[in-house]
Design an enzyme around this catalytic site. Structure first.
Site, PDB file in Angstrom:
ATOM      1  N   ARG A 163     -11.257  -3.751  -4.934  1.00  0.00           N
ATOM      2  CA  ARG A 163     -11.238  -4.491  -3.672  1.00  0.00           C
ATOM      3  C   ARG A 163     -12.584  -4.337  -2.985  1.00  0.00           C
ATOM      4  O   ARG A 163     -13.081  -3.217  -2.822  1.00  0.00           O
ATOM      5  CB  ARG A 163     -10.144  -3.904  -2.784  1.00  0.00           C
ATOM      6  N   HIS A 194       0.838  -1.204   0.000  1.00  0.00           N
ATOM      7  CA  HIS A 194       0.000   0.000   0.000  1.00  0.00           C
ATOM      8  C   HIS A 194       0.870   1.250   0.000  1.00  0.00           C
ATOM      9  O   HIS A 194       2.061   1.196   0.320  1.00  0.00           O
ATOM     10  CB  HIS A 194      -0.862   0.059   1.268  1.00  0.00           C
ATOM     11  N   ASP A 238       2.778  -6.682   2.205  1.00  0.00           N
ATOM     12  CA  ASP A 238       1.769  -5.926   2.964  1.00  0.00           C
ATOM     13  C   ASP A 238       2.348  -4.638   3.558  1.00  0.00           C
ATOM     14  O   ASP A 238       1.711  -3.990   4.387  1.00  0.00           O
ATOM     15  CB  ASP A 238       1.086  -6.755   4.063  1.00  0.00           C
TER      16      ASP A 238
HETATM   17  O1  LIG Z   1      -5.839  -6.118   8.437  1.00  0.00           O
HETATM   18  C1  LIG Z   1      -5.732  -4.899   8.211  1.00  0.00           C
HETATM   19  O2  LIG Z   1      -5.867  -4.024   9.090  1.00  0.00           O
HETATM   20  C2  LIG Z   1      -5.516  -4.464   6.827  1.00  0.00           C
HETATM   21  C3  LIG Z   1      -5.970  -3.198   6.446  1.00  0.00           C
HETATM   22  C4  LIG Z   1      -5.875  -2.834   5.134  1.00  0.00           C
HETATM   23  C5  LIG Z   1      -6.432  -1.574   4.650  1.00  0.00           C
HETATM   24  O3  LIG Z   1      -6.743  -0.720   5.490  1.00  0.00           O
HETATM   25  O4  LIG Z   1      -6.571  -1.446   3.428  1.00  0.00           O
HETATM   26  O5  LIG Z   1      -5.312  -3.660   4.216  1.00  0.00           O
HETATM   27  C6  LIG Z   1      -4.798  -4.872   4.558  1.00  0.00           C
HETATM   28  O6  LIG Z   1      -4.311  -5.564   3.648  1.00  0.00           O
HETATM   29  C7  LIG Z   1      -4.913  -5.289   5.896  1.00  0.00           C
END
Ligand SMILES: O=C(O)c1cc(C(=O)O)oc(=O)c1
Length: 305
Positions: free
Chosen positions: A125, A34, A258
């Site tokens: 998503r 991200h 991640d």
């Molecule tokens: O488990 C999580 O908190 C999390 C959050 C997000 C997001 O906020 O997009 O993305 C992920 O892959 C995992």
């Protein structure tokens, strides 16, 4: 633009990760990561459930190069809601070395979808994790899925293992390839051959359009030990779950760091040591090549695969 204050207790991403000992195959893709903001350029969404630290595209690209990846798949983080500007900005700056997953609402126009495609977005998503997002009606999601299917995109789904039974009918009616985030979040204190994980394996077995990311041992592990301080045998309890998926579905698994690891509570892993976790779950060069290069290239860069 507004200054943002991080959620209390927020753990920042790990600065100065180790150089991995594991040598990634040529052309490896970090298929789940991200960007966060930076908040003064790309505001966090009003409806967000957490406020992160900044994690910029340049910091992501520096990590990619340090770890030895060739490309990234950047997934819209929930803290940015359905405003995909930060991901699009990163994709445009990546010179073709990144593709992305967006979050969209039903009011998005065809022209806006086309613009996302041109920037490198290849999927949307759908998030069902209640601590991260408010509920979106299934008819809205189905309508979006129908529209993005025409662009050749896929749907990434994020849910908790206990919620699979009530969601499965919806998932199996989606018209695209489906990619499950983080193995459907198994409870790794339960047996790998027990009913809960068997349900997930069966879901993949019965539906060959379903893929899984075998990511996030740092999020799923209860036993540890954490990937810190040179630890080469991290997250022992997650290994059987990831290994099962990789060995049963070698052509439908993806791996990602991640980074920058939203919402971790106990510790923040060293991303170099996370890469060193890979050979524990993908034991042969053939499995590693598929997981890290062949599969993500087929899904995200089919024109080159
Ligand atoms: O488990 C999580 O908190 C999390 C959050 C997000 C997001 O906020 O997009 O993305 C992920 O892959 C995992």
């Amino acid at each position: 633009m507004a200054k943002f204050e991080k959620t209390p207790g927020w753990l920042d991403w790990y600065a100065g990760p180790a150089k991995p000992r594991f040598k990634l195959p040529a052309g490896a893709v970090d298929a789940h990561c991200h960007v966060f903001g930076p908040g003064d350029q790309f505001a966090f969404a009003p409806e967000r459930k957490y406020t992160p630290c900044d994690a910029s595209k340049d910091q992501l690209f520096a990590l990619r190069d340090h770890l030895g990846f060739s490309r990234n798949v950047i997934v819209q983080a929930t803290c940015h809601g359905a405003d995909n500007s930060a991901v699009v900005d990163a994709l445009r700056a990546a010179n073709g070395k990144a593709r992305g997953i967006a979050t969209v609402k039903r009011n998005i126009t065809d022209a806006e979808l086309q613009a996302l495609h041109a920037a490198g977005i290849r999927g949307v998503r759908f998030n069902f994790v209640k601590r991260l997002v408010d509920f979106t009606p299934k008819d809205e999601l189905m309508e979006i899925a129908g529209r993005i299917a025409k662009l050749g995109w896929h749907v990434v789904i994020y849910f908790e293992a206990v919620d699979l039974p009530e969601l499965i009918d919806f998932f199996t009616s989606l018209p695209t390839t489906i990619v499950v985030d983080h193995m459907g979040r198994p409870d790794v204190t339960k047996p790998v051959d027990g009913p809960e994980f068997a349900r997930f394996v069966d879901f993949m077995q019965r539906h060959n359009n379903v893929w899984s990311k075998v990511s996030c041992p740092e999020r799923l592990s209860v036993s540890g030990p954490p990937a810190l301080n040179g630890e080469q045998n991290a997250y022992q309890d997650v290994i059987p779950f990831a290994k099962t998926l990789i060995e049963t579905f070698p052509d439908r698994v993806l791996w990602g760091t991640d980074w920058p690891h939203p919402n971790l509570k106990g510790h923040m892993p060293d991303d170099g040591l996370l890469v060193d976790f890979i050979p524990h779950i993908a034991a042969t060069p053939e499995l590693q090549q598929k997981l890290l290069a062949g599969n993500p290239m087929r899904l995200y860069w089919p024109e080159e695969a």
